[in-house]
Scaffold this active site. Structure first.
Site, short mmCIF file in Angstrom:
data_model
loop_
_atom_site.label_atom_id
_atom_site.label_comp_id
_atom_site.label_asym_id
_atom_site.label_seq_id
_atom_site.Cartn_x
_atom_site.Cartn_y
_atom_site.Cartn_z
N GLY A 47 0.86 -1.17 0.00
CA GLY A 47 0.00 0.00 0.00
C GLY A 47 0.89 1.22 0.00
N GLN A 52 2.98 10.07 1.10
CA GLN A 52 4.28 9.42 1.16
C GLN A 52 5.19 9.80 0.00
OE1 GLN A 52 2.42 5.37 2.18
NE2 GLN A 52 4.53 5.29 2.96
N CYS A 100 6.46 0.40 7.01
CA CYS A 100 6.08 1.56 6.21
C CYS A 100 7.25 1.97 5.31
CB CYS A 100 5.69 2.71 7.13
SG CYS A 100 5.10 4.17 6.28
N LEU A 101 6.93 2.28 4.06
CA LEU A 101 7.96 2.73 3.14
C LEU A 101 8.59 4.04 3.61
CD1 LEU A 101 6.21 1.94 -0.26
CD2 LEU A 101 7.97 0.59 0.92
N HIS A 142 -3.99 1.62 7.83
CA HIS A 142 -2.64 2.16 7.84
C HIS A 142 -2.52 3.32 6.84
CE1 HIS A 142 1.90 1.69 7.92
NE2 HIS A 142 1.73 2.30 6.76
N GLU A 143 -3.03 3.10 5.63
CA GLU A 143 -2.93 4.15 4.60
C GLU A 143 -3.85 5.32 4.93
OE1 GLU A 143 -0.45 3.90 2.79
OE2 GLU A 143 -0.07 1.76 2.94
#
Length: 172
Positions: A47, A52, A100-101, A142-143
């Site tokens: 995701g 981000q 997380c990215l 999360h997103e």
């Protein structure tokens, strides 16, 4: 084309409330959404939210599939979520791992509702109202947090933080 640059923890955009897209903006952002998905896939994400990659708009992609970062993820087609709303969440919760990215190298156990009901818009302007559960519901939440200036570490207890290397030892 190179992937979009991922905003890292500490970048102020990750702590901002993202702005809703108007119906007239949906098509204007179509090329960006293609690049957003390519970026997510390049970095083995499941995701990714627009903030981000430094775009403060209420949009994200949910795209669960097994990959090196999430070897046990269920398979689903990438879904673009625009102007999402969480309508309902169950009192039943579950604790599971998140990463997380925008926070590379870290994982944490996070408690979230197991079942949710959501509403969002598609790129063609259709309204979707559906229920999600388990891992897919976790990705959505999360997103959605990213659109509200929240990162997963905000929801975890410090004793539940792990490095990526230690996490992978646990799930291998």
């Amino acid at each position: 084309m190179a992937p979009l640059e991922i905003a890292q923890l500490g970048n102020p955009i990750l702590r901002q409330q993202a702005l809703a897209l108007t119906p007239s903006q949906l098509r204007d952002y179509a090329p960006f959404f293609v690049e957003l998905e390519k970026t997510m896939l390049e970095y083995n994400g499941i995701g990714i939210a627009a903030p981000q990659v430094s775009k403060s708009i209420r949009s994200f992609i949910v795209a669960s599939s097994p990959n090196p970062r999430y070897p046990n993820a269920p398979q689903m087609e990438p879904t673009l979520i625009l102007n999402p709303e969480l309508i309902w969440s169950s009192q039943e919760t579950e604790v599971d791992w998140e990463g997380c990215l925008s926070i590379p190298g870290m994982r944490a156990r996070v408690e979230r509702p197991k079942h949710i009901e959501v509403h969002y818009t598609t790129l063609n302007g259709s309204d979707i109202h559906c229920q999600m559960e388990g891992f897919i519901a976790r990705i959505f939440q999360h997103e959605l947090d990213h659109l509200n200036g929240i990162v997963f570490l905000d929801r975890a207890k410090p004793k539940d933080y792990f490095t990526e290397a230690e996490f992978l030892k646990l799930v291998s």
